[in-house]
Design an enzyme around this catalytic site. Structure first.
Site, PDB file in Angstrom:
ATOM      1  N   HIS A 166      95.505 -52.454 -46.016  1.00 30.50           N
ATOM      2  CA  HIS A 166      95.140 -52.208 -47.327  1.00 30.50           C
ATOM      3  C   HIS A 166      94.905 -51.025 -48.087  1.00 30.50           C
ATOM      4  CE1 HIS A 166      91.143 -50.317 -46.452  1.00 30.50           C
ATOM      5  NE2 HIS A 166      91.002 -51.478 -45.451  1.00 30.50           N
ATOM      6  N   HIS A 206      93.694 -47.897 -46.862  1.00 34.16           N
ATOM      7  CA  HIS A 206      94.621 -47.097 -46.169  1.00 34.16           C
ATOM      8  C   HIS A 206      95.779 -46.015 -47.077  1.00 34.16           C
ATOM      9  CE1 HIS A 206      94.073 -50.902 -42.826  1.00 34.16           C
ATOM     10  NE2 HIS A 206      93.465 -49.712 -42.963  1.00 34.16           N
ATOM     11  N   CYS A 219      76.823 -52.052 -32.910  1.00 39.28           N
ATOM     12  CA  CYS A 219      78.058 -53.071 -33.932  1.00 39.28           C
ATOM     13  C   CYS A 219      78.933 -52.835 -33.519  1.00 39.28           C
ATOM     14  CB  CYS A 219      77.698 -52.020 -35.531  1.00 39.28           C
ATOM     15  SG  CYS A 219      78.850 -52.924 -36.053  1.00 39.28           S
ATOM     16  N   CYS A 259      81.417 -51.552 -36.278  1.00 40.80           N
ATOM     17  CA  CYS A 259      81.449 -49.230 -36.486  1.00 40.80           C
ATOM     18  C   CYS A 259      82.273 -48.805 -34.996  1.00 40.80           C
ATOM     19  CB  CYS A 259      80.509 -49.193 -36.377  1.00 40.80           C
ATOM     20  SG  CYS A 259      79.891 -49.648 -38.187  1.00 40.80           S
ATOM     21  N   CYS A 310      74.077 -53.844 -39.873  1.00 43.64           N
ATOM     22  CA  CYS A 310      74.195 -52.711 -39.433  1.00 43.64           C
ATOM     23  C   CYS A 310      75.074 -52.330 -41.605  1.00 43.64           C
ATOM     24  CB  CYS A 310      76.131 -52.308 -39.201  1.00 43.64           C
ATOM     25  SG  CYS A 310      76.675 -51.482 -39.977  1.00 43.64           S
ATOM     26  N   HIS A 355      78.897 -53.187 -42.334  1.00 45.59           N
ATOM     27  CA  HIS A 355      79.004 -54.376 -41.974  1.00 45.59           C
ATOM     28  C   HIS A 355      78.280 -55.258 -42.180  1.00 45.59           C
ATOM     29  CE1 HIS A 355      82.046 -52.413 -39.888  1.00 45.59           C
ATOM     30  NE2 HIS A 355      82.957 -52.850 -40.219  1.00 45.59           N
ATOM     31  N   LYS A 400      83.903 -54.843 -52.492  1.00 41.72           N
ATOM     32  CA  LYS A 400      84.736 -54.044 -51.437  1.00 41.72           C
ATOM     33  C   LYS A 400      85.506 -54.267 -50.487  1.00 41.72           C
ATOM     34  CE  LYS A 400      82.491 -51.820 -47.009  1.00 41.72           C
ATOM     35  NZ  LYS A 400      81.574 -52.561 -46.428  1.00 41.72           N
ATOM     36  N   LYS A 435      89.165 -55.100 -44.232  1.00 36.83           N
ATOM     37  CA  LYS A 435      89.887 -56.612 -43.750  1.00 36.83           C
ATOM     38  C   LYS A 435      89.114 -57.392 -43.576  1.00 36.83           C
ATOM     39  CE  LYS A 435      90.785 -52.558 -41.604  1.00 36.83           C
ATOM     40  NZ  LYS A 435      91.470 -52.158 -39.907  1.00 36.83           N
TER      41      LYS A 435
HETATM   42 ZN   LIG Z   1      79.100 -51.819 -38.322  1.00 40.71          ZN
END
Ligand SMILES: [Zn+2]
Length: 504
Positions: free
Chosen positions: A20, A23, A129, A132, A146, A149, A303, A306
């Site tokens: 995306h 990157h 997580c 992560c 988290c 996320h 935000k 992906k």
């Molecule tokens: Zn996370």
């Protein structure tokens, strides 16, 4: 004096989905640094890659009903293929699941840390997580979830290998505090120093092979455990230049390099500024010299990730709007500190205002006037152009300003300094009115003719300077500027042709 050697890396994204725009930001920033330093005569290695060994890749492949290696190969090739549409001058790409250099080097790094007495086994229970790939303490969670996320981590209990991070708190504090390991911007450095001051706990660096679904690099001498994917992924910065496989390469680009620069997003700062330097110190290797941290992009105010279902495919964007427009938005609009919001309208407005109008008009008018008034031949050997102090100052000051901005990893400040030339040159054309001088010259005013020579020479010099200064930022457009503003063997300039087509 030999040219300095500079090693520049991006993080290696995990490949559970296609790339995306976030990157693209990091890749383009790294490309600018690489091109700029090469242009200065330095020897540069610009490296990127993909993190194939993440559990997230396994879960995404299973969800898609595709074999893991096949799934990872397909997504990894989409990352590698960004080099074309984004005009990246990448020297090396490492893929952690398939590159023969990688596993050997990661195993060597493991053994080096084990020999230093920094790896030990411990029964462990924690909150993990998978997004992560990281354990969290309850205090680090946001209402049990988290922060990155928004998901609830899973409780994991198993015996793992641990790395003695606690031993390196003093070393890290000194390296970062003294600037030997420079972290930019300063707010990020303070964040890391604060984290270290809060106390460093040893961290788990392996997983049971079962929990990792058998995917990843086995722990040397302990096949029931797989090396933690972050340990494996961070190792790429060493394994690609040759740690474990090519001692000369390692000397050239790591142990003997003048600069070792990591570009990283704010979300992975702790891994790069705390865990990674400690692992290097344990293995008896020098630390990075620079960690440049960027913030995030949002798209239409949301935000970009992906998993959020709101990505922007940078290759498709470049195909539709052009490489120059995409790079320009990333470099000219994204601030050094703070998130930036991307919209297609902003991309188009920025490209049309700056590249088609500001720069495109300047180049086109300069070349057109040179053809109208001097048959395309750029006048030489002249007195200073009248009233040109501001433009001359912008030309004179830009190189040092760009240099200063890029040493702070501030791409927007660098492009702003270059843009002052465009603005001053366009202002100069309006103020000096070359067409008025041309009319006076035709009516017999010789002084007006001399002045017109000086004006055209200065404007052409400004356009050529822009071609050179923009080269690291917009290599394709810079090439078109140069071919438009440089004569063949002292002949006339090529006929005027737009250097950037307006986006409609
Ligand atoms: Zn996370």
């Amino acid at each position: 004096m030999t040219a300095p050697r500079c090693y520049i890396t991006t993080t290696i994204p995990y490949v559970n989905a296609r790339p995306h725009l976030g990157h693209a930001l990091e890749l383009v920033q790294a490309d600018v640094l690489a091109r700029y330093r090469r242009g200065r005569g330095e020897r540069v290695r610009f490296q990127t890659g993909t993190d194939d060994n993440s559990l997230k890749n396994v879960l995404a492949a299973q969800a898609a009903g595709i074999a893991v290696q096949e799934f990872v190969d397909a997504n990894a090739s989409a990352f590698v293929a960004l080099g074309g549409p984004l005009s990246l001058s990448v020297d090396d790409v490492i893929r952690t699941s398939t590159d023969p250099r990688h596993r050997v080097g990661v195993e060597r790094l493991w053994r080096a840390c084990a020999q230093a007495g920094d790896l030990y086994r411990k029964q462990y229970q924690g909150l993990y997580c998978v997004g992560c790939e990281q354990f969290y303490t309850t205090a680090e969670l946001d209402d049990g979830r988290c922060a990155e996320h928004g998901t609830e981590p899973q409780r994991v209990a198993e015996e793992n290998w641990f790395f003695r991070l606690s031993r390196y708190a003093g070393l890290l504090h000194d390296a970062i505090g003294s600037g030997g390991l420079r972290i930019e911007p300063a707010g990020r450095r303070n964040e890391v120093l604060g984290f270290i001051a809060g106390g460093l706990a040893d961290f788990s660096v392996s997983r049971s092979t079962g929990r990792a679904r058998g995917w990843g690099i086995p722990v040397p001498g302990d096949p029931d455990q797989v090396i933690y994917v972050w340990w494996d992924a961070l190792g790429n910065y060493l394994t690609a230049p040759g740690y474990g496989t090519d001692d000369a390469g390692l000397r050239r680009w790591w142990t003997g390099a003048d600069r070792r620069i990591h570009l990283v997003g704010k979300g992975v700062l702790r891994f790069h500024a705390v865990y990674w330097p400690a692992m290097l110190a344990s293995a008896g290797l020098p630390l990075p010299t620079d960690i440049a941290v960027h913030d995030y992009l949002t798209v239409d105010g949301r935000k970009i990730s992906k998993s959020s279902g709101h990505p922007v495919d940078p290759a498709a964007l470049a195909l539709r709007y052009g490489t120059d427009a995409v790079r320009w938005w990333l470099l000219r609009e994204v601030p050094r500190i703070g998130d930036a919001d991307f919209t297609i309208d902003r991309l188009i407005a920025r490209a049309n205002d700056d590249l088609a109008n500001g720069l495109g008009n300047l180049i086109n008018r300069t070349v057109t006037m040179t053809h109208h008034y001097r048959s395309g031949a750029v006048p030489t050997g002249l007195e200073p152009a009248p009233g040109s102090e501001q433009l001359t100052a912008a030309l004179h000051e830009a190189p040092a300003a760009v240099d200063d901005a890029l040493s702070d990893f501030d791409y927007r400040r660098a492009t702003t300094a270059i843009w002052r030339i465009v603005e001053e040159a366009n202002r100069y054309i309006s103020a000096v009115q070359p067409w008025t001088l041309a009319t006076a010259e035709r009516n017999g005013d010789k002084q007006a003719g001399h002045e017109l020579n000086a004006v055209l020479a200065l404007l052409t010099a400004a356009c050529r300077e822009l071609g050179a200064a923009l080269d690291p930022f917009l290599p394709d457009l810079a090439e078109r500027i140069r071919s438009q503003c440089e004569a063949n063997a002292d002949g006339p300039l090529p006929p005027p042709k737009p250097i950037f087509r307006r986006i409609t």
